[in-house]
Design a protein around this motif. Structure first.
Motif, PDB file in Angstrom:
ATOM      1  N   ASP A  99      -1.341  -1.974 -69.689  1.00  0.00           N
ATOM      2  CA  ASP A  99      -1.545  -1.358 -70.990  1.00  0.00           C
ATOM      3  C   ASP A  99      -3.024  -1.430 -71.410  1.00  0.00           C
ATOM      4  O   ASP A  99      -3.727  -2.403 -71.100  1.00  0.00           O
ATOM      5  N   LEU A 100      -3.477  -0.393 -72.095  1.00  0.00           N
ATOM      6  CA  LEU A 100      -4.798  -0.341 -72.717  1.00  0.00           C
ATOM      7  C   LEU A 100      -5.938  -0.414 -71.699  1.00  0.00           C
ATOM      8  O   LEU A 100      -6.993  -0.981 -71.960  1.00  0.00           O
ATOM      9  N   GLU A 101      -5.707   0.193 -70.543  1.00  0.00           N
ATOM     10  CA  GLU A 101      -6.766   0.376 -69.568  1.00  0.00           C
ATOM     11  C   GLU A 101      -7.206   1.835 -69.605  1.00  0.00           C
ATOM     12  O   GLU A 101      -6.444   2.712 -69.989  1.00  0.00           O
ATOM     13  N   ARG A 102      -8.464   2.083 -69.263  1.00  0.00           N
ATOM     14  CA  ARG A 102      -8.969   3.438 -69.357  1.00  0.00           C
ATOM     15  C   ARG A 102      -9.567   3.902 -68.036  1.00  0.00           C
ATOM     16  O   ARG A 102     -10.088   3.100 -67.253  1.00  0.00           O
ATOM     17  N   THR A 119       2.688   1.205 -70.302  1.00  0.00           N
ATOM     18  CA  THR A 119       2.877   1.429 -68.866  1.00  0.00           C
ATOM     19  C   THR A 119       4.216   0.952 -68.338  1.00  0.00           C
ATOM     20  O   THR A 119       4.462   0.998 -67.133  1.00  0.00           O
ATOM     21  N   ARG A 120       5.100   0.516 -69.209  1.00  0.00           N
ATOM     22  CA  ARG A 120       6.392  -0.005 -68.758  1.00  0.00           C
ATOM     23  C   ARG A 120       7.460   1.076 -68.857  1.00  0.00           C
ATOM     24  O   ARG A 120       7.728   1.613 -69.924  1.00  0.00           O
ATOM     25  N   GLY A 121       8.073   1.423 -67.741  1.00  0.00           N
ATOM     26  CA  GLY A 121       9.161   2.389 -67.753  1.00  0.00           C
ATOM     27  C   GLY A 121      10.430   1.775 -68.312  1.00  0.00           C
ATOM     28  O   GLY A 121      10.652   0.564 -68.219  1.00  0.00           O
ATOM     29  N   GLY A 122      11.273   2.614 -68.885  1.00  0.00           N
ATOM     30  CA  GLY A 122      12.545   2.167 -69.445  1.00  0.00           C
ATOM     31  C   GLY A 122      13.629   2.114 -68.367  1.00  0.00           C
ATOM     32  O   GLY A 122      13.355   2.304 -67.194  1.00  0.00           O
ATOM     33  N   PRO A 123      14.869   1.881 -68.763  1.00  0.00           N
ATOM     34  CA  PRO A 123      15.334   1.792 -70.147  1.00  0.00           C
ATOM     35  C   PRO A 123      15.297   0.387 -70.753  1.00  0.00           C
ATOM     36  O   PRO A 123      15.627   0.210 -71.920  1.00  0.00           O
ATOM     37  N   VAL A 124      14.912  -0.613 -69.963  1.00  0.00           N
ATOM     38  CA  VAL A 124      14.882  -1.986 -70.487  1.00  0.00           C
ATOM     39  C   VAL A 124      13.497  -2.277 -71.061  1.00  0.00           C
ATOM     40  O   VAL A 124      12.486  -2.103 -70.385  1.00  0.00           O
ATOM     41  N   ALA A 125      13.448  -2.710 -72.323  1.00  0.00           N
ATOM     42  CA  ALA A 125      12.179  -3.017 -72.975  1.00  0.00           C
ATOM     43  C   ALA A 125      11.552  -4.270 -72.373  1.00  0.00           C
ATOM     44  O   ALA A 125      12.242  -5.121 -71.805  1.00  0.00           O
ATOM     45  N   SER A 126      10.235  -4.375 -72.505  1.00  0.00           N
ATOM     46  CA  SER A 126       9.478  -5.482 -71.935  1.00  0.00           C
ATOM     47  C   SER A 126       8.763  -6.247 -73.042  1.00  0.00           C
ATOM     48  O   SER A 126       8.376  -5.658 -74.051  1.00  0.00           O
ATOM     49  N   ASP A 127       8.564  -7.540 -72.840  1.00  0.00           N
ATOM     50  CA  ASP A 127       7.821  -8.334 -73.820  1.00  0.00           C
ATOM     51  C   ASP A 127       6.342  -8.439 -73.449  1.00  0.00           C
ATOM     52  O   ASP A 127       5.569  -9.103 -74.129  1.00  0.00           O
ATOM     53  N   THR A 128       5.938  -7.767 -72.365  1.00  0.00           N
ATOM     54  CA  THR A 128       4.538  -7.835 -71.946  1.00  0.00           C
ATOM     55  C   THR A 128       3.853  -6.469 -71.919  1.00  0.00           C
ATOM     56  O   THR A 128       2.625  -6.404 -72.032  1.00  0.00           O
ATOM     57  N   ALA A 155      -8.220  10.102 -56.894  1.00  0.00           N
ATOM     58  CA  ALA A 155      -7.864   8.717 -57.205  1.00  0.00           C
ATOM     59  C   ALA A 155      -6.456   8.707 -57.781  1.00  0.00           C
ATOM     60  O   ALA A 155      -5.956   9.723 -58.285  1.00  0.00           O
ATOM     61  N   LEU A 156      -5.822   7.543 -57.714  1.00  0.00           N
ATOM     62  CA  LEU A 156      -4.422   7.395 -58.123  1.00  0.00           C
ATOM     63  C   LEU A 156      -4.274   6.248 -59.103  1.00  0.00           C
ATOM     64  O   LEU A 156      -4.756   5.138 -58.850  1.00  0.00           O
ATOM     65  N   VAL A 157      -3.619   6.512 -60.230  1.00  0.00           N
ATOM     66  CA  VAL A 157      -3.252   5.483 -61.195  1.00  0.00           C
ATOM     67  C   VAL A 157      -1.734   5.476 -61.313  1.00  0.00           C
ATOM     68  O   VAL A 157      -1.123   6.515 -61.602  1.00  0.00           O
ATOM     69  N   VAL A 158      -1.127   4.340 -61.082  1.00  0.00           N
ATOM     70  CA  VAL A 158       0.322   4.189 -61.205  1.00  0.00           C
ATOM     71  C   VAL A 158       0.659   3.676 -62.589  1.00  0.00           C
ATOM     72  O   VAL A 158       0.066   2.703 -63.073  1.00  0.00           O
ATOM     73  N   THR A 159       1.606   4.342 -63.254  1.00  0.00           N
ATOM     74  CA  THR A 159       2.081   3.904 -64.557  1.00  0.00           C
ATOM     75  C   THR A 159       3.603   4.054 -64.590  1.00  0.00           C
ATOM     76  O   THR A 159       4.223   4.283 -63.543  1.00  0.00           O
ATOM     77  N   HIS A 160       4.211   3.892 -65.802  1.00  0.00           N
ATOM     78  CA  HIS A 160       5.678   3.905 -65.894  1.00  0.00           C
ATOM     79  C   HIS A 160       6.229   2.985 -64.816  1.00  0.00           C
ATOM     80  O   HIS A 160       7.210   3.276 -64.138  1.00  0.00           O
ATOM     81  N   PHE A 161       5.597   1.831 -64.648  1.00  0.00           N
ATOM     82  CA  PHE A 161       5.906   0.949 -63.531  1.00  0.00           C
ATOM     83  C   PHE A 161       6.942  -0.091 -63.937  1.00  0.00           C
ATOM     84  O   PHE A 161       6.804  -0.761 -64.967  1.00  0.00           O
ATOM     85  N   VAL A 162       7.969  -0.228 -63.114  1.00  0.00           N
ATOM     86  CA  VAL A 162       8.951  -1.303 -63.261  1.00  0.00           C
ATOM     87  C   VAL A 162       9.068  -1.981 -61.902  1.00  0.00           C
ATOM     88  O   VAL A 162       9.433  -1.344 -60.908  1.00  0.00           O
TER      89      VAL A 162
END
Length: 330
Positions: free
Chosen positions: A326-329, A43-52, A290-297
């Protein structure tokens, strides 16, 4: 307003989300899936990688078939956490060719080759996908030729284990038990005379399954075409960025970025992505369930200011909304 937003988020979590467990997912096409599921692998948008959080990737399970929707770096590992081997994926849908959405495809192809996946992987994507996959397959040749270093080993051409279907704005295709429709969004804004607008598109997807309709924006700015695609959908999965936060992160991560490159990237981030007000307006005008937000920074849950994103969304959209991890359904 704050109370209403909090209750909406909590209701969304209680009704739609549950801890992911491997038995809920289909290991092969012979297993019947009880429901259609959308799993946010990354769920993490780029371009900077995340450790979480991992890079953008999603799993769509429909009638016992497993589909990836984007494949950012780390996708294979996220599938393992979800209890699925790479061989269980029937097809991949790529929204656009930015590396935070495609970097995991190389690993997926290689690992499937090594584990002798039972069927070719079908990759659906915008114009340019065929060239990208051809390049990835070419990069596999040294490794697949050496194989396991066993004399007399059977040769297998990695090109035989992947097939590409390129899609353009407005096209629709039947895939398994669902109908998939795409629209070209506003993540790119090439000048018509450049020729690049004909060569490349950034796609949003609508998945009409037997029981639910799910729309995935991919990366986009505000877009009437995407709103039209999402009209009446049960679930809208939308990208969202805190642009100021993202620009600052890029500057910290790449302090020596040449000024012209930094300016181009900042222009892209500000013009080709959705901010919370855009997401709320899109969900409201499309009338989604319903709305799910992802690619979130942006500010993470628990950090001061995070709830303000949901408050802003709720100024336009009064349905259930959540910023996914991450890993939510759903």
């Amino acid at each position: 307003m704050a109370l209403r937003v909090s209750c909406a988020a909590l209701a969304m979590a209680a009704m739609w989300m549950a801890p992911l467990s491997a038995p809920a997912l289909a290991q092969d096409a012979g297993e019947a899936a009880a429901t259609v599921q959308w799993v946010t692998l990354g769920t993490r948008g780029g371009p900077v990688a995340s450790d979480t959080r991992s890079q953008p990737a999603n799993l769509l399970v429909v009638d016992g078939m497993n589909y990836l929707v984007d494949a950012g770096d780390g996708t294979a590992g996220q599938l393992a956490k979800a209890g699925l081997p790479t061989a269980a994926i029937a097809a991949v849908f790529i929204s656009h060719l930015h590396f935070d959405h495609t970097a995991g495809l190389a690993g997926l192809l290689g690992l499937r080759w090594q584990t002798n996946a039972p069927r070719p992987l079908v990759v659906y994507g915008p114009p340019g996908t065929e060239d990208m996959v051809e390049g990835l397959v070419a990069s596999m040749v040294p490794g697949t030729t050496a194989g396991y270093g066993v004399p007399g080993a059977t040769e297998r051409n990695p090109a035989d284990e992947v097939r590409v279907v390129e899609l353009r704005d407005g096209e629709s295709v039947a895939v398994g038990a669902m109908r998939v429709t795409v629209r070209n969004n506003t993540h790119y804004s090439f000048a018509a005379e450049s020729g690049l607008a004909d060569r490349f598109e950034s796609l949003s997807f609508r998945f009409d399954t037997p029981t639910r309709s799910i729309v995935y924006t991919g990366d986009t700015g505000p877009s009437p075409a995407v709103e039209d695609l999402a009209r009446g959908a049960d679930l809208l999965v939308a990208e969202m960025m805190d642009v100021e936060f993202t620009v600052a992160a890029v500057r910290r991560n790449s302090p020596n970025l040449p000024p012209h490159i930094a300016s181009e990237m900042e222009s892209h981030l500000r013009g080709h992505h959705l901010v919370p007000a855009d997401v709320g307006a899109m969900a409201s005008r499309a009338g989604v369930g319903a709305l799910v937000v992802t690619h979130f920074v942006g500010l993470e849950p628990g950090e001061d200011g995070h709830l303000a994103y949901l408050r802003t969304i709720a100024e336009s959209y009064d349905g259930p909304a959540v910023i996914a991890g991450d890993l939510e359904r759903f």
